[in-house]
Design a protein around this motif. Structure first.
Motif, PDB file in Angstrom:
ATOM      1  N   SER A 163       2.294  -1.834  -5.072  1.00 50.52           N
ATOM      2  CA  SER A 163       3.499  -1.051  -5.317  1.00 50.52           C
ATOM      3  C   SER A 163       3.158   0.382  -5.716  1.00 50.52           C
ATOM      4  O   SER A 163       3.742   1.350  -5.203  1.00 50.52           O
ATOM      5  CB  SER A 163       4.333  -1.724  -6.411  1.00 50.52           C
ATOM      6  N   ALA A 166       1.509   2.327  -2.732  1.00 52.66           N
ATOM      7  CA  ALA A 166       2.500   2.781  -1.762  1.00 52.66           C
ATOM      8  C   ALA A 166       3.276   3.977  -2.308  1.00 52.66           C
ATOM      9  O   ALA A 166       3.537   4.947  -1.579  1.00 52.66           O
ATOM     10  CB  ALA A 166       3.454   1.637  -1.415  1.00 52.66           C
ATOM     11  N   GLU A 283       2.693  -2.397   1.716  1.00 53.36           N
ATOM     12  CA  GLU A 283       3.790  -3.215   1.193  1.00 53.36           C
ATOM     13  C   GLU A 283       4.031  -4.449   2.055  1.00 53.36           C
ATOM     14  O   GLU A 283       4.463  -5.485   1.545  1.00 53.36           O
ATOM     15  CB  GLU A 283       5.065  -2.376   1.114  1.00 53.36           C
TER      16      GLU A 283
END
Length: 361
Positions: A163, A166, A283
């Motif tokens: 997370s 990204a 992701e």
């Protein structure tokens, strides 16, 4: 979407901490621990946002408690046995444990535990029993905390790494969009310094999360592979964007720059596309769609070589040449590191060596 996901993560963490506190209090009461509140305190402290973070916090707290408890028990025994001055014993123990804890995060609670064993032990307990119960209380809170993180909305550190990775790549793409705008002659009011400050903080958090993921792997927990080199490669990409910014600030208008500008803009836009593709692939846990970044890099280099062949760069002043070739070097280095970053993202799609493909969620 990102804000909603963050709130959902915060709510899940709150549920984990609450469950750990309730379970620790119930167990400490049932076991009739003399100072069961330490188990509750420990549960609050050790429950982190990832499984690896909770395991790390528990191991560190337990290690410091054991060391501090032993030192405190020995000091309390010697104080009673030889009628030593309590103040001197307390200062000596504090000095020893503080020295041991300096630079050793695992021992940071050792001084606290040692002092508590010496001065805050119930009167009906001897120093050895006090040390034993303190370790037992910390162990109980730590185990409950780990169990809560494992079984209540489990959050592997790998997910945090992905997370945050990204998010960092999308932020880098945003920064490059501003740089492309500068080459196009577009004014922008956004503060690039704020973006770079956020990037530094995010990459630091990624480093922490990668360490926590490694702790999970060392604990033989199932999960996906988390490459340890991810933060290092991301630092290189971020540093390249800083170099690009400095080169843009030093570059001077010239016929050579005007000839090179279209291919430079096209290259930066391809780099933006690569960063966004890497973020999406990370992701989705799939390999990166490489696109045509290397083709745009080759066209950029071909344009530069043509300028050299036509001796357009020969007429540049020293400062103009330094700015132009600084930009060339920065963009080329960025392309190389984006290739490495894509390789790193590809690694995220692989299962952990300790798991089978069927075991990966």
């Amino acid at each position: 979407m990102a804000a909603a996901a963050a709130k959902r993560s915060d709510l899940r963490h709150a549920v984990r901490v609450t469950a750990a506190v309730g379970a620790s209090f119930t167990l400490a009461t049932a076991l009739q621990l003399p100072q069961g509140f330490w188990a509750v305190f420990t549960a609050v402290i050790v429950v982190q946002t990832s499984i690896g973070g909770t395991i790390t916090a528990t191991v560190d707290r337990l290690t410091g408690t054991v060391v501090g408890g032993l030192i405190g028990a020995v000091a309390a025994y010697l104080k009673a046995r030889f009628a030593l001055d309590a103040g001197l014993v307390l200062c000596a123990v504090t000095a020893i444990t503080a020295f041991a804890a300096a630079g050793r995060p695992k021992l940071k609670v050792a001084p606290i535990t040692a002092v508590i064993v010496i001065i805050a032990t119930p009167h009906d307990l001897g120093p050895w029993h006090a040390a034993f119960y303190r370790v037992a209380e910390i162990l109980l809170g730590g185990l409950v905390g780990v169990a809560a993180t494992l079984f209540i909305f489990p959050a592997p550190a790998h997910h945090l790494v992905v997370s945050r990775l990204a998010g960092a790549m999308n932020k880098l793409a945003y920064v490059l969009e501003l740089y492309a705008g500068i080459l196009k002659g577009e004014a922008h009011e956004e503060d690039v310094d704020d973006a770079h400050r956020e990037l530094r903080e995010t990459i630091g958090k990624i480093e922490t999360a990668v360490t926590e993921a490694q702790r999970e792997t060392d604990s033989h927990l199932p999960g996906r592979h988390t490459p340890e080199r991810a933060p290092r490669v991301l630092w290189r990409v971020r540093n390249d964007t800083v170099t690009v910014e400095r080169a843009l600030g030093a570059v001077q208008e010239s016929p050579a720059l005007n000839r090179l500008r279209p291919s430079a803009i096209a290259l930066i836009e391809a780099q933006i596309g690569r960063l966004k593709a890497c973020a999406q692939a990370a992701e989705a846990h799939r390999p990166v769609q490489r696109g045509s970044l290397l083709q745009f890099q080759a066209e950029f280099e071909a344009t530069l070589q043509l300028l050299r062949d036509e001796r357009v760069t020969v007429s540049l002043s020293a400062d103009a040449a330094a700015g132009l070739f600084g930009l060339v070097f920065a963009l080329s280095s960025l392309t190389d590191n984006l290739e490495d970053l894509a390789d790193v993202v590809d690694e995220f799609s692989r299962p952990s060596p300790q798991t089978t493909p069927e075991a990966v969620p």
